[in-house]
Design a protein around this motif. Sequence first.
Motif, PDB file in Angstrom:
ATOM      1  N   THR A   6      63.198  20.880   8.071  1.00 15.87           N
ATOM      2  CA  THR A   6      63.404  20.603   9.508  1.00 15.87           C
ATOM      3  C   THR A   6      64.082  19.250   9.677  1.00 15.87           C
ATOM      4  N   TYR A   7      63.628  18.279   8.890  1.00 17.72           N
ATOM      5  CA  TYR A   7      64.215  16.935   8.950  1.00 17.72           C
ATOM      6  C   TYR A   7      65.709  16.991   8.583  1.00 17.72           C
ATOM      7  N   TYR A   8      66.019  17.686   7.488  1.00 15.39           N
ATOM      8  CA  TYR A   8      67.412  17.753   7.032  1.00 15.39           C
ATOM      9  C   TYR A   8      68.295  18.412   8.096  1.00 15.39           C
ATOM     10  N   GLU A  10      67.932  18.408  11.264  1.00 18.33           N
ATOM     11  CA  GLU A  10      68.193  17.484  12.367  1.00 18.33           C
ATOM     12  C   GLU A  10      69.138  16.348  11.946  1.00 18.33           C
ATOM     13  N   HIS A  11      69.096  15.989  10.660  1.00  9.82           N
ATOM     14  CA  HIS A  11      69.863  14.824  10.209  1.00  9.82           C
ATOM     15  C   HIS A  11      71.195  15.162   9.556  1.00  9.82           C
ATOM     16  N   LEU A  12      71.534  16.455   9.557  1.00  9.98           N
ATOM     17  CA  LEU A  12      72.724  16.879   8.832  1.00  9.98           C
ATOM     18  C   LEU A  12      74.024  16.337   9.427  1.00  9.98           C
ATOM     19  N   SER A  13      74.070  16.183  10.735  1.00 13.70           N
ATOM     20  CA  SER A  13      75.359  15.792  11.315  1.00 13.70           C
ATOM     21  C   SER A  13      75.292  14.481  12.098  1.00 13.70           C
ATOM     22  N   ARG A  14      74.294  13.644  11.773  1.00  8.24           N
ATOM     23  CA  ARG A  14      74.236  12.346  12.456  1.00  8.24           C
ATOM     24  C   ARG A  14      75.211  11.359  11.796  1.00  8.24           C
ATOM     25  N   PRO A  15      75.562  10.280  12.493  1.00  6.92           N
ATOM     26  CA  PRO A  15      76.391   9.259  11.842  1.00  6.92           C
ATOM     27  C   PRO A  15      75.563   8.472  10.825  1.00  6.92           C
ATOM     28  N   LEU A  36      68.179   5.622  -2.127  1.00  6.51           N
ATOM     29  CA  LEU A  36      66.829   6.051  -2.483  1.00  6.51           C
ATOM     30  C   LEU A  36      66.263   6.964  -1.395  1.00  6.51           C
ATOM     31  N   GLY A  37      65.722   8.114  -1.787  1.00  4.19           N
ATOM     32  CA  GLY A  37      65.237   9.092  -0.795  1.00  4.19           C
ATOM     33  C   GLY A  37      66.407   9.549   0.047  1.00  4.19           C
ATOM     34  N   ALA A  38      67.446  10.018  -0.649  1.00  7.90           N
ATOM     35  CA  ALA A  38      68.786  10.150  -0.049  1.00  7.90           C
ATOM     36  C   ALA A  38      68.923  11.294   0.965  1.00  7.90           C
ATOM     37  N   GLY A  39      68.048  12.278   0.918  1.00 12.44           N
ATOM     38  CA  GLY A  39      68.059  13.359   1.912  1.00 12.44           C
ATOM     39  C   GLY A  39      69.400  14.079   1.989  1.00 12.44           C
ATOM     40  N   THR A  40      69.990  14.112   3.170  1.00 16.94           N
ATOM     41  CA  THR A  40      71.232  14.870   3.382  1.00 16.94           C
ATOM     42  C   THR A  40      72.475  14.169   2.812  1.00 16.94           C
ATOM     43  N   ILE A  42      74.010  11.538   3.791  1.00 14.92           N
ATOM     44  CA  ILE A  42      74.938  10.942   4.770  1.00 14.92           C
ATOM     45  C   ILE A  42      75.236   9.489   4.387  1.00 14.92           C
ATOM     46  N   GLU A  43      74.186   8.773   3.954  1.00  6.58           N
ATOM     47  CA  GLU A  43      74.408   7.372   3.573  1.00  6.58           C
ATOM     48  C   GLU A  43      75.214   7.300   2.255  1.00  6.58           C
ATOM     49  N   SER A  44      74.925   8.197   1.322  1.00  2.00           N
ATOM     50  CA  SER A  44      75.692   8.220   0.059  1.00  2.00           C
ATOM     51  C   SER A  44      77.170   8.451   0.341  1.00  2.00           C
ATOM     52  N   ASP A  59      66.232  11.597  -5.066  1.00  2.00           N
ATOM     53  CA  ASP A  59      65.363  12.293  -4.110  1.00  2.00           C
ATOM     54  C   ASP A  59      64.608  13.380  -4.875  1.00  2.00           C
ATOM     55  N   SER A  60      63.391  13.643  -4.449  1.00  2.00           N
ATOM     56  CA  SER A  60      62.599  14.663  -5.156  1.00  2.00           C
ATOM     57  C   SER A  60      62.879  16.084  -4.652  1.00  2.00           C
ATOM     58  N   SER A  61      63.589  16.220  -3.527  1.00  2.00           N
ATOM     59  CA  SER A  61      63.824  17.567  -2.967  1.00  2.00           C
ATOM     60  C   SER A  61      65.060  18.227  -3.573  1.00  2.00           C
ATOM     61  N   ILE A  80      67.303  14.427  -9.091  1.00  3.41           N
ATOM     62  CA  ILE A  80      66.177  15.042  -8.381  1.00  3.41           C
ATOM     63  C   ILE A  80      64.910  14.663  -9.147  1.00  3.41           C
ATOM     64  N   ILE A  81      64.359  13.541  -8.750  1.00  2.92           N
ATOM     65  CA  ILE A  81      63.150  13.029  -9.415  1.00  2.92           C
ATOM     66  C   ILE A  81      62.252  12.334  -8.392  1.00  2.92           C
ATOM     67  N   GLN A  82      61.025  12.104  -8.788  1.00  2.00           N
ATOM     68  CA  GLN A  82      60.090  11.308  -7.985  1.00  2.00           C
ATOM     69  C   GLN A  82      60.444   9.835  -8.164  1.00  2.00           C
ATOM     70  N   TYR A  83      60.214   9.052  -7.118  1.00  2.00           N
ATOM     71  CA  TYR A  83      60.481   7.602  -7.224  1.00  2.00           C
ATOM     72  C   TYR A  83      59.819   7.006  -8.465  1.00  2.00           C
ATOM     73  N   ALA A  98      67.508   2.305   1.312  1.00  2.00           N
ATOM     74  CA  ALA A  98      66.298   3.142   1.282  1.00  2.00           C
ATOM     75  C   ALA A  98      65.985   3.474   2.736  1.00  2.00           C
ATOM     76  N   GLN A  99      66.751   4.412   3.265  1.00  7.61           N
ATOM     77  CA  GLN A  99      66.696   4.739   4.695  1.00  7.61           C
ATOM     78  C   GLN A  99      65.498   5.657   4.965  1.00  7.61           C
ATOM     79  N   PHE A 100      64.481   5.112   5.618  1.00  6.74           N
ATOM     80  CA  PHE A 100      63.232   5.842   5.895  1.00  6.74           C
ATOM     81  C   PHE A 100      62.718   6.523   4.615  1.00  6.74           C
TER      82      PHE A 100
HETATM   83  C1  LIG Z   1      62.451  10.667   5.862  1.00  9.85           C
HETATM   84  S1  LIG Z   1      63.453  11.364   4.641  1.00  9.85           S
HETATM   85  C2  LIG Z   1      64.849  10.256   4.664  1.00  9.85           C
HETATM   86  C3  LIG Z   1      66.106  10.899   4.153  1.00  9.85           C
HETATM   87  C4  LIG Z   1      67.369  10.052   4.351  1.00  9.85           C
HETATM   88  N1  LIG Z   1      67.291   8.781   3.689  1.00  9.85           N
HETATM   89  C5  LIG Z   1      67.607   9.851   5.827  1.00  9.85           C
HETATM   90  O1  LIG Z   1      67.390   8.740   6.339  1.00  9.85           O
HETATM   91  O2  LIG Z   1      67.993  10.834   6.489  1.00  9.85           O
HETATM   92  C6  LIG Z   1      62.639  10.886   3.143  1.00  9.85           C
HETATM   93  C7  LIG Z   1      63.291  11.439   1.882  1.00  9.85           C
HETATM   94  O3  LIG Z   1      62.572  10.910   0.774  1.00  9.85           O
HETATM   95  C8  LIG Z   1      62.356  11.931  -0.181  1.00  9.85           C
HETATM   96  N2  LIG Z   1      61.095  11.600  -0.862  1.00  9.85           N
HETATM   97  C9  LIG Z   1      59.867  11.517  -0.293  1.00  9.85           C
HETATM   98  N3  LIG Z   1      58.957  11.161  -1.207  1.00  9.85           N
HETATM   99  C10 LIG Z   1      59.636  11.007  -2.379  1.00  9.85           C
HETATM  100  C11 LIG Z   1      59.253  10.636  -3.694  1.00  9.85           C
HETATM  101  N4  LIG Z   1      57.976  10.330  -3.977  1.00  9.85           N
HETATM  102  N5  LIG Z   1      60.206  10.581  -4.651  1.00  9.85           N
HETATM  103  C12 LIG Z   1      61.493  10.883  -4.378  1.00  9.85           C
HETATM  104  N6  LIG Z   1      61.929  11.243  -3.131  1.00  9.85           N
HETATM  105  C13 LIG Z   1      61.007  11.297  -2.159  1.00  9.85           C
HETATM  106  C14 LIG Z   1      62.265  13.223   0.623  1.00  9.85           C
HETATM  107  O4  LIG Z   1      62.590  14.344  -0.162  1.00  9.85           O
HETATM  108  C15 LIG Z   1      63.251  12.954   1.761  1.00  9.85           C
HETATM  109  O5  LIG Z   1      64.541  13.434   1.461  1.00  9.85           O
END
Ligand SMILES: C[S@@+](CC[C@H](N)C(=O)[O-])C[C@H]1O[C@@H](n2cnc3c(N)ncnc32)[C@H](O)[C@@H]1O
Length: 191
Positions: A6-8, A10-15, A36-40, A42-44, A59-61, A80-83, A98-100
């Motif tokens: 759901t988050y992705y 919503e965030h797919l087409s933001r600036p 870090l936690g790169a999601g969609t 957009i920042e990359s 990002d772990s997803s 695709i790994i855990q922090y 490290a955006q959110f």
């Molecule tokens: C709130 S989203 C932010 C995504 C992006 N930075 C943005 O601002 O749109 C948090 C991101 O962190 C990733 N994430 C959360 N916990 C994590 C962890 N322990 N290790 C790696 N990635 C993680 C999630 O998969 C998600 O993509």
Amino acid sequence: MTDWKTYYKEHLSRPPSPLLVKALKFCKNKDLALDLGAGTLIESKFLLDSGFKKVVAVDSSPEVETFAKEINDKRLEVSIIQYKDLILLPDSYDLIIAQFALPFYGPTDFELFIGKLISSLKPDGVFAGQFFGNRDDWKVKGKNLAFQTIDEAKRLLKDLKVEVFSEKEAEGTVASGEAKHWHVFHFIAIK
Ligand SMILES: C[S@@+](CC[C@H](N)C(=O)[O-])C[C@H]1O[C@@H](n2cnc3c(N)ncnc32)[C@H](O)[C@@H]1O
């Protein structure tokens, strides 16, 4: 594990994040960035478009791989790994965004993790992101997130030159539309 679909959506087409746009102005070199936690991504993508020679997105997803395929840029490396499994070598990055993303590391060894991120910055490297404040609605039992008081948040950045530090506290919503009280510290700091 949280489902970020759901988050992705919503965030797919933001600036790109205004914090990153501002952070880039402090960036002297553009060899290597960490998203870090790169999601969609957009920042990359914004970092690549801004001339970075290489961007590492962590990002772990697994969905993040799909976003990377769309970008299709050899300068982008997706992990695709855990922090906690991220290997952070000293003096590596010109910029870490490290955006959110940071609070999701969880409270255990959070300070140690931030210390490792800071040591992985090159001299003059830029660190930008958010910490969650201690009055955020998500600070409830069972949520494995890291929260800081304002003093704790500032202390995490004590070895850096802090260029931006702002505290935002307001009623808002999350991606699903649910109401939430947000308490967030936004920062840009230089090594
Ligand atoms: C709130 S989203 C932010 C995504 C992006 N930075 C943005 O601002 O749109 C948090 C991101 O962190 C990733 N994430 C959360 N916990 C994590 C962890 N322990 N290790 C790696 N990635 C993680 C999630 O998969 C998600 O993509």
